[in-house]
Design a protein around this motif. Structure first.
Motif, PDB file in Angstrom:
ATOM      1  N   MET A  99       0.831  -1.205   0.000  1.00  0.00           N
ATOM      2  CA  MET A  99       0.000   0.000   0.000  1.00  0.00           C
ATOM      3  C   MET A  99       0.865   1.254   0.000  1.00  0.00           C
ATOM      4  N   ALA A 100       1.951   1.252   0.751  1.00  0.00           N
ATOM      5  CA  ALA A 100       2.834   2.424   0.765  1.00  0.00           C
ATOM      6  C   ALA A 100       3.396   2.685  -0.629  1.00  0.00           C
ATOM      7  N   SER A 101       3.771   1.634  -1.328  1.00  0.00           N
ATOM      8  CA  SER A 101       4.279   1.783  -2.692  1.00  0.00           C
ATOM      9  C   SER A 101       3.199   2.328  -3.611  1.00  0.00           C
ATOM     10  N   HIS A 102       1.992   1.762  -3.497  1.00  0.00           N
ATOM     11  CA  HIS A 102       0.883   2.235  -4.334  1.00  0.00           C
ATOM     12  C   HIS A 102       0.543   3.688  -4.048  1.00  0.00           C
ATOM     13  N   MET A 103       0.477   4.048  -2.776  1.00  0.00           N
ATOM     14  CA  MET A 103       0.147   5.427  -2.428  1.00  0.00           C
ATOM     15  C   MET A 103       1.214   6.397  -2.929  1.00  0.00           C
ATOM     16  N   GLY A 104       2.469   5.957  -2.935  1.00  0.00           N
ATOM     17  CA  GLY A 104       3.528   6.821  -3.447  1.00  0.00           C
ATOM     18  C   GLY A 104       3.326   7.152  -4.914  1.00  0.00           C
ATOM     19  N   THR A 105       3.078   6.142  -5.731  1.00  0.00           N
ATOM     20  CA  THR A 105       2.894   6.399  -7.160  1.00  0.00           C
ATOM     21  C   THR A 105       1.559   7.090  -7.432  1.00  0.00           C
ATOM     22  N   ALA A 106       0.506   6.677  -6.716  1.00  0.00           N
ATOM     23  CA  ALA A 106      -0.802   7.298  -6.920  1.00  0.00           C
ATOM     24  C   ALA A 106      -0.764   8.778  -6.540  1.00  0.00           C
ATOM     25  N   SER A 107      -0.078   9.100  -5.452  1.00  0.00           N
ATOM     26  CA  SER A 107       0.020  10.497  -5.020  1.00  0.00           C
ATOM     27  C   SER A 107       0.804  11.334  -6.021  1.00  0.00           C
ATOM     28  N   ARG A 108       1.864  10.755  -6.563  1.00  0.00           N
ATOM     29  CA  ARG A 108       2.635  11.494  -7.570  1.00  0.00           C
ATOM     30  C   ARG A 108       1.801  11.763  -8.814  1.00  0.00           C
ATOM     31  N   ARG A 109       1.013  10.774  -9.237  1.00  0.00           N
ATOM     32  CA  ARG A 109       0.153  10.977 -10.397  1.00  0.00           C
ATOM     33  C   ARG A 109      -0.893  12.049 -10.119  1.00  0.00           C
ATOM     34  N   LEU A 110      -1.493  11.978  -8.938  1.00  0.00           N
ATOM     35  CA  LEU A 110      -2.544  12.934  -8.590  1.00  0.00           C
ATOM     36  C   LEU A 110      -1.994  14.353  -8.532  1.00  0.00           C
ATOM     37  N   LEU A 111      -0.869  14.528  -7.856  1.00  0.00           N
ATOM     38  CA  LEU A 111      -0.302  15.876  -7.715  1.00  0.00           C
ATOM     39  C   LEU A 111       0.223  16.413  -9.031  1.00  0.00           C
ATOM     40  N   ALA A 112       0.650  15.530  -9.927  1.00  0.00           N
ATOM     41  CA  ALA A 112       1.085  15.997 -11.253  1.00  0.00           C
ATOM     42  C   ALA A 112      -0.098  16.611 -11.991  1.00  0.00           C
ATOM     43  N   GLY A 113      -1.268  15.973 -11.889  1.00  0.00           N
ATOM     44  CA  GLY A 113      -2.466  16.527 -12.504  1.00  0.00           C
ATOM     45  C   GLY A 113      -2.900  17.820 -11.848  1.00  0.00           C
ATOM     46  N   TYR A 114      -2.770  17.871 -10.521  1.00  0.00           N
ATOM     47  CA  TYR A 114      -3.108  19.096  -9.800  1.00  0.00           C
ATOM     48  C   TYR A 114      -2.205  20.246 -10.195  1.00  0.00           C
ATOM     49  N   ASP A 115      -0.891  19.990 -10.258  1.00  0.00           N
ATOM     50  CA  ASP A 115       0.064  21.044 -10.619  1.00  0.00           C
ATOM     51  C   ASP A 115      -0.171  21.543 -12.040  1.00  0.00           C
ATOM     52  N   ALA A 116      -0.518  20.628 -12.942  1.00  0.00           N
ATOM     53  CA  ALA A 116      -0.746  21.008 -14.332  1.00  0.00           C
ATOM     54  C   ALA A 116      -1.953  21.927 -14.477  1.00  0.00           C
ATOM     55  N   ALA A 117      -2.904  21.815 -13.539  1.00  0.00           N
ATOM     56  CA  ALA A 117      -4.115  22.620 -13.635  1.00  0.00           C
ATOM     57  C   ALA A 117      -3.972  23.986 -12.981  1.00  0.00           C
ATOM     58  N   GLN A 118      -2.888  24.188 -12.232  1.00  0.00           N
ATOM     59  CA  GLN A 118      -2.730  25.461 -11.521  1.00  0.00           C
ATOM     60  C   GLN A 118      -2.212  26.561 -12.429  1.00  0.00           C
TER      61      GLN A 118
END
Length: 247
Positions: free
Chosen positions: A228-247
């Motif tokens: 789960m820690a590994s999954h959350m690491g990659t999932a969080s990076r994907r999510l924040l990349a989308g967030y940063d792109a929208a700012q």
């Protein structure tokens, strides 16, 4: 509408006060939530119609509609088709106080929500490793099958992904943890939907979920923590990349 309902609606509308034109949905939602959770109106009270709330706040009906939808996700109100919108019984005092600042996702604390979600997901899966039932595992197998079938249909993939995580939270046996995770997922939903941008991302996420499932099936506490820690690491990076792109 009964005389009591009309009087209640008038009282609520007067208490809210005008916000002025141009107020964004998040501000409308903050105003509504602050009043609805203040204790000034009783649980189960039927709320004024969208039109009346919009007039009282001095905003468009669409802003009120979107704000009420967000409050429904948070469990503050309940919409009964054909009847109206009601203040939910047993409204949590914890969520309005801790999450009201993050109600709309353009807030600076989005990164903190992502960080918090990661920690809670790990805690949930650790508890689930000791408590999960065969019935829950069977439902999760179905979630994995749906994810595999929908690698090219990202919207359906995300739904199956969310259902998989909900099973873990429910299997934790901790109701507070389950509700916190559900609220945080709801707040982050728009960015979760945008995080998977192609079939390659979906395939990688599926592999991560399979690793989590295998460890859960084995009741391997250390294994589920790592997976789960590994999954959350990659999932969080994907999510924040989308967030940063929208700012």
């Amino acid at each position: 509408m009964s005389a009591n309902s009309a009087a209640s609606s008038a009282k609520i509308s007067a208490a809210l006060g005008s916000m002025g034109q141009g107020s964004v949905v998040s501000e409308v939602a903050e105003r509504l939530m602050a009043y609805f959770t203040s204790g000034d109106i009783a649980p189960g009270t039927r709320l004024p119609a969208e039109r009346q709330l919009a007039a009282s706040l001095g905003v468009g009906r669409s802003a009120v509609r979107e704000a009420l939808a967000a409050l429904e996700i948070l469990g503050i109100v309940i919409v009964r088709p054909g009847s109206g919108t009601y203040l939910r019984d047993g409204v949590s005092e914890l969520l309005p106080r801790t999450l009201s600042w993050g109600l709309m996702l353009g807030e600076p604390r989005t990164r903190e929500l992502v960080e918090l979600r990661s920690g809670l997901e790990v805690q949930a899966v650790q508890l689930a490793a000791a408590r999960i039932t065969e019935e829950a595992l069977e439902r999760m197998r179905a979630n994995l099958a749906s994810m595999e079938e929908n690698l090219g249909n990202l919207a359906a993939f995300v739904e199956a992904d969310a259902a998989f995580h909900k099973e873990i939270a429910a299997s934790s046996g901790n109701q507070v943890l389950q509700e916190l995770l559900q609220s945080i997922r709801s707040l982050l939903r728009i960015w979760v939907d945008r995080a998977l941008t192609d079939e390659g991302h979906a395939a990688a996420a599926l592999a991560e979920h399979r690793a989590i499932f295998a460890a859960l099936e084995s009741r391997d506490a250390a294994g589920v923590t790592d997976a789960m820690a590994s999954h959350m690491g990659t999932a969080s990076r994907r999510l924040l990349a989308g967030y940063d792109a929208a700012q």
